[in-house]
Write an enzyme that holds these catalytic residues in place. Structure first.
Site, PDB file in Angstrom:
ATOM      1  N   GLY A 182       0.837  -1.193   0.000  1.00  0.00           N
ATOM      2  CA  GLY A 182       0.000   0.000   0.000  1.00  0.00           C
ATOM      3  C   GLY A 182       0.870   1.240   0.000  1.00  0.00           C
ATOM      4  N   CYS A 183       0.395   2.293   0.614  1.00  0.00           N
ATOM      5  CA  CYS A 183       1.145   3.554   0.670  1.00  0.00           C
ATOM      6  C   CYS A 183       2.521   3.312   1.283  1.00  0.00           C
ATOM      7  CB  CYS A 183       0.376   4.577   1.496  1.00  0.00           C
ATOM      8  SG  CYS A 183       1.264   6.121   1.745  1.00  0.00           S
ATOM      9  N   PHE A 184       3.550   3.741   0.589  1.00  0.00           N
ATOM     10  CA  PHE A 184       4.906   3.438   1.034  1.00  0.00           C
ATOM     11  C   PHE A 184       5.349   4.188   2.278  1.00  0.00           C
ATOM     12  CE2 PHE A 184       6.629   5.963  -2.932  1.00  0.00           C
ATOM     13  CZ  PHE A 184       6.098   7.159  -2.465  1.00  0.00           C
ATOM     14  N   TRP A 185       4.676   5.264   2.645  1.00  0.00           N
ATOM     15  CA  TRP A 185       5.073   6.015   3.837  1.00  0.00           C
ATOM     16  C   TRP A 185       4.988   5.143   5.084  1.00  0.00           C
ATOM     17  CZ3 TRP A 185       1.334  10.682   2.919  1.00  0.00           C
ATOM     18  CH2 TRP A 185       1.800  11.469   1.851  1.00  0.00           C
ATOM     19  N   ASP A 190      -6.382   3.353   0.166  1.00  0.00           N
ATOM     20  CA  ASP A 190      -5.576   3.599  -1.034  1.00  0.00           C
ATOM     21  C   ASP A 190      -5.874   2.524  -2.069  1.00  0.00           C
ATOM     22  OD1 ASP A 190      -4.257   5.820   0.151  1.00  0.00           O
ATOM     23  OD2 ASP A 190      -2.971   4.434   1.246  1.00  0.00           O
TER      24      ASP A 190
END
Length: 156
Positions: free
Chosen positions: A9-12, A88
């Site tokens: 998912g979101c890499f952060w 996301d």
């Protein structure tokens, strides 16, 4: 030192989560296994580059094994959902294990088989060799350290 690239998912959130694990020496976010050379975030978010938002991880296998790293990875994703994690959605948010060393394949396959026992649905997490990885823009690197309280679907 060993290396692997994980998409969840979101890499952060994946970067922040992995960076807190003892034995993880380096993390950075970027775009993996797509078709566009050196893409920008604005290109990747269209879903047309084929890239996944991913986290490169360099770790000390004396301090943490790949088996344990993958156990931690499975804890924070839903591997049965295709092209989405949390809110996301899109191919760039697919889950994936992109290996650099072929010697890791048996460990990854065993880990996936063990994880599959927990779900009635099939796991859709990609397991592929790392074909390419392009660093994301500097403002994405260590984003949640720079922006505490920023959005993250992973419970930190």
């Amino acid at each position: 030192m060993k290396e692997i690239v994980l998409a969840g998912g979101c890499f952060w959130g994946m970067e922040e989560y992995m960076s807190r694990i003892r034995g993880v020496i380096e993390t950075k976010v970027g775009y993996a296994n797509g078709n566009t050379e050196d893409p920008s975030y604005s290109e990747v978010k269209t879903g047309e580059t084929g890239h996944a938002e991913a986290c490169y991880i360099r770790y000390d296998e004396v301090q943490i094994s790949l088996e344990e790293l993958l156990k931690r990875f499975w804890r924070v994703i839903d591997p049965t959902i295709l092209n989405r994690q949390g809110p996301d959605e899109g191919t760039q948010y697919r889950t994936g294990i992109y290996y650099i060393n072929a010697e890791d394949i048996p460990i990854i396959k065993k880990s996936l088989e063990e994880e599959q026992k927990k779900y009635p649905e099939p796991i859709v997490t990609e397991v592929e060799p790392l074909k390419c990885f392009y660093d994301a823009e500097e403002y994405h690197q260590k984003y949640l350290k720079k922006n505490p309280g920023g959005y993250c679907h992973i419970k930190l």
